[in-house]
Scaffold this active site. Structure first.
Site, PDB file in Angstrom:
ATOM      1  N   GLU A 170      -6.045 -32.375  37.426  1.00  0.00           N
ATOM      2  CA  GLU A 170      -5.525 -32.829  38.720  1.00  0.00           C
ATOM      3  C   GLU A 170      -6.277 -34.078  39.192  1.00  0.00           C
ATOM      4  O   GLU A 170      -7.518 -34.114  39.172  1.00  0.00           O
ATOM      5  CB  GLU A 170      -5.679 -31.696  39.727  1.00  0.00           C
ATOM      6  CG  GLU A 170      -4.474 -31.439  40.572  1.00  0.00           C
ATOM      7  CD  GLU A 170      -3.233 -30.979  39.806  1.00  0.00           C
ATOM      8  OE1 GLU A 170      -2.446 -31.858  39.378  1.00  0.00           O
ATOM      9  OE2 GLU A 170      -3.044 -29.776  39.649  1.00  0.00           O
ATOM     10  N   LEU A 207       5.467 -29.534  43.832  1.00  0.00           N
ATOM     11  CA  LEU A 207       6.098 -29.186  42.559  1.00  0.00           C
ATOM     12  C   LEU A 207       6.945 -30.343  42.011  1.00  0.00           C
ATOM     13  O   LEU A 207       7.758 -30.159  41.122  1.00  0.00           O
ATOM     14  CB  LEU A 207       6.947 -27.914  42.727  1.00  0.00           C
ATOM     15  CG  LEU A 207       6.147 -26.692  43.219  1.00  0.00           C
ATOM     16  CD1 LEU A 207       7.065 -25.508  43.494  1.00  0.00           C
ATOM     17  CD2 LEU A 207       5.063 -26.307  42.211  1.00  0.00           C
ATOM     18  N   ASP A 226       3.596 -36.777  37.268  1.00  0.00           N
ATOM     19  CA  ASP A 226       4.818 -36.043  37.619  1.00  0.00           C
ATOM     20  C   ASP A 226       6.030 -36.537  36.838  1.00  0.00           C
ATOM     21  O   ASP A 226       6.822 -35.754  36.327  1.00  0.00           O
ATOM     22  CB  ASP A 226       5.093 -36.175  39.127  1.00  0.00           C
ATOM     23  CG  ASP A 226       3.902 -35.767  39.967  1.00  0.00           C
ATOM     24  OD1 ASP A 226       3.010 -35.087  39.437  1.00  0.00           O
ATOM     25  OD2 ASP A 226       3.871 -36.146  41.148  1.00  0.00           O
ATOM     26  N   SER A 251       9.366 -32.408  43.315  1.00  0.00           N
ATOM     27  CA  SER A 251      10.806 -32.578  43.540  1.00  0.00           C
ATOM     28  C   SER A 251      11.173 -34.058  43.514  1.00  0.00           C
ATOM     29  O   SER A 251      12.268 -34.426  43.067  1.00  0.00           O
ATOM     30  CB  SER A 251      11.217 -31.959  44.874  1.00  0.00           C
ATOM     31  OG  SER A 251      10.522 -32.566  45.942  1.00  0.00           O
ATOM     32  N   SER A 268      23.898 -35.985  48.966  1.00  0.00           N
ATOM     33  CA  SER A 268      23.055 -34.880  48.514  1.00  0.00           C
ATOM     34  C   SER A 268      23.563 -33.564  49.084  1.00  0.00           C
ATOM     35  O   SER A 268      23.846 -33.466  50.284  1.00  0.00           O
ATOM     36  CB  SER A 268      21.610 -35.105  48.978  1.00  0.00           C
ATOM     37  OG  SER A 268      20.860 -33.911  48.872  1.00  0.00           O
ATOM     38  N   GLY A 328       8.324 -30.838  48.986  1.00  0.00           N
ATOM     39  CA  GLY A 328       7.095 -30.788  49.782  1.00  0.00           C
ATOM     40  C   GLY A 328       6.167 -29.665  49.354  1.00  0.00           C
ATOM     41  O   GLY A 328       5.209 -29.343  50.055  1.00  0.00           O
ATOM     42  N   ALA A 329       6.418 -29.063  48.198  1.00  0.00           N
ATOM     43  CA  ALA A 329       5.641 -27.901  47.761  1.00  0.00           C
ATOM     44  C   ALA A 329       4.646 -28.257  46.666  1.00  0.00           C
ATOM     45  O   ALA A 329       4.026 -27.377  46.073  1.00  0.00           O
ATOM     46  CB  ALA A 329       6.590 -26.808  47.276  1.00  0.00           C
TER      47      ALA A 329
HETATM   48  C1  GLA Z   1       0.515 -35.903  42.764  1.00  0.00           C
HETATM   49  C2  GLA Z   1       0.751 -37.259  42.123  1.00  0.00           C
HETATM   50  C3  GLA Z   1       0.325 -37.259  40.652  1.00  0.00           C
HETATM   51  C4  GLA Z   1      -1.076 -36.690  40.472  1.00  0.00           C
HETATM   52  C5  GLA Z   1      -1.214 -35.376  41.236  1.00  0.00           C
HETATM   53  C6  GLA Z   1      -2.615 -34.842  41.196  1.00  0.00           C
HETATM   54  O1  GLA Z   1       1.377 -34.956  42.212  1.00  0.00           O
HETATM   55  O2  GLA Z   1       2.099 -37.601  42.192  1.00  0.00           O
HETATM   56  O3  GLA Z   1       0.402 -38.570  40.130  1.00  0.00           O
HETATM   57  O4  GLA Z   1      -2.054 -37.620  40.864  1.00  0.00           O
HETATM   58  O5  GLA Z   1      -0.821 -35.497  42.580  1.00  0.00           O
HETATM   59  O6  GLA Z   1      -2.972 -34.483  39.902  1.00  0.00           O
END
Ligand code: GLA
Length: 385
Positions: free
Chosen positions: A34, A124, A171, A126, A68, A121-122
């Site tokens: 992370e 995850l 992401d 989106s 949407s 906003g979770a």
């Molecule tokens: C968010 C960012 C990613 C990454 C994470 C943390 O999801 O979009 O690029 O930095 O936080 O790992």
């Protein structure tokens, strides 16, 4: 009704015609790694079964038209030539940002109908799911030469430059490149990617996701502060990125007796130890011990995000503690922080007990009820129809 039929029907209702196709891209959870991505380090995400679908058709009137299912009544339509960072904003900014990136390929414009079930906003992703579904659609319809890596960059630039969230590559890489049954071991510096088998069910395990219901906004929140602190620490250490720091001992020079130096030391220590944790988890998954043995590393990652990177919340800490108390092998917050979700690695027969324990802990603390689900490592972005 299948998701394809649903997207086609919603497209027809919005635009009075059939789409040229339907594409899907998933949300993600990161197993470990992370805030390492913008420090040129390692990440290990899996794709969720939850996806965002985009039903898309090329136009010939020069307009981009966005609708949407999740935002009824919020139809956005403007000339492709008028797209500019921040215009449009809100949910439409993500697909619009992708169209803007590829505007030379779609001069006639494009209609996009978005539908999906990735919680927003979770923490995850989106937003990455939405960007990647649209990027893949435009590749198939108008930009056949683009590689998956190019599409990751298109989606990331939409997020960074158009929406204005200073995120890394995690992401979009996860949403575009993950495969079912695997975690994606990605070196964000050279972009080399390896699919690591991650069959939790075969090991009698489950990855439980706990969405705390508390939200975050990376365009305005502390995310950007952390990114700046990491860059500052790298600068003081004389390295191109914190990825280049060999070990924690090398960080001692950051501690110059000032409060600022102490903060930079903590931030950098998270990145250095987190990169090591990714390598350790990958080695463990490939070794005899398998996924059951990665739990303590996940929990150590949480402590580092909480104490050194300081991006956890009361709700996330409670979710992690309750899961561990109820028999999880490891647990940690995921994503950018300041809210969002946690994951817990749980023996398959303890999913109900852990879910119940987290729910009870939240009720006792008078937090909103958490949303929980088991994440099965799923496919990356694909054309559905
Ligand atoms: C968010 C960012 C990613 C990454 C994470 C943390 O999801 O979009 O690029 O930095 O936080 O790992």
């Amino acid at each position: 009704m299948t998701v394809v039929e649903r997207a086609r029907a919603a497209f027809a209702a919005a635009f009075g015609a059939d789409p040229d196709g339907v594409w899907a891209a998933p949300g993600r959870v990161n197993v470990i790694g992370e805030h390492t991505d913008y420090n040129e380090g390692f990440v290990l995400p899996v794709a969720l079964p939850h996806t965002t679908r985009a039903a898309v058709a090329l136009r010939d009137d020069g307009l981009v038209s966005l609708a949407s299912v999740q935002h009824p009544g919020d139809r956005v339509e403007l000339p492709v030539a008028d797209l500019a960072p921040g215009r449009p904003g809100g949910w439409a900014g993500y697909p619009a940002g992708v169209v803007h990136e590829l505007r030379d390929r779609v001069p006639g414009g494009v209609s996009v109908l978005v539908d999906g079930d990735v919680p927003s906003g979770a923490g995850l992703s989106s937003s990455a799911a939405l960007e990647c579904a649209v990027a893949l659609a435009l590749r198939d319809l108008a930009a056949p030469g683009l590689t998956p890596a190019d599409l990751v960059d298109v989606a990331r630039r939409a997020e960074n430059d158009f929406v204005g969230a200073p995120t890394g590559i995690l992401d979009q890489s996860a949403s575009m490149l993950c495969t079912a049954g695997h975690a994606l071991f990605l070196d964000t510096r050279d972009r080399s990617a390896v699919q690591v088998p991650f069959d939790l069910a075969a090991a009698g395990l489950a990855l439980l996701v706990v969405d705390t219901g508390t939200t975050h906004d990376h365009a305005t929140g502390g995310y950007g502060d952390r990114r700046r602190e990491c860059e500052q620490a790298a600068g003081r250490l004389g390295v191109a990125a914190l990825r280049d720091v060999p070990d924690v001992a090398a960080l001692a020079v950051l501690d110059d007796g000032t409060a600022e130096g102490a903060v930079l030391l903590r931030r950098a220590r998270h990145i250095v130890t987190e990169n090591a944790r990714v390598l350790e988890v990958v080695a463990t998954l490939r070794g005899a011990a398998g996924p059951a043995a990665i739990g303590p590393v996940l929990t150590a990652g949480h402590a580092s995000l909480r104490d050194d990177f300081q991006i956890s919340t009361t709700e996330l800490d409670a979710a992690v503690a309750a899961a561990l108390d109820a028999g999880a092998l490891g647990a940690r917050m995921v994503g950018g922080g300041f809210g969002g979700s946690a994951i817990a690695l749980v023996p398959a027969d303890a999913v109900d007990a852990v879910t119940g324990a987290v729910t009870t802990r939240f009720a006792e603390a008078r937090f909103g009820a958490p949303r929980t689900f088991v994440a099965v490592p799923s496919a990356g972005a694909q054309r559905l129809a």
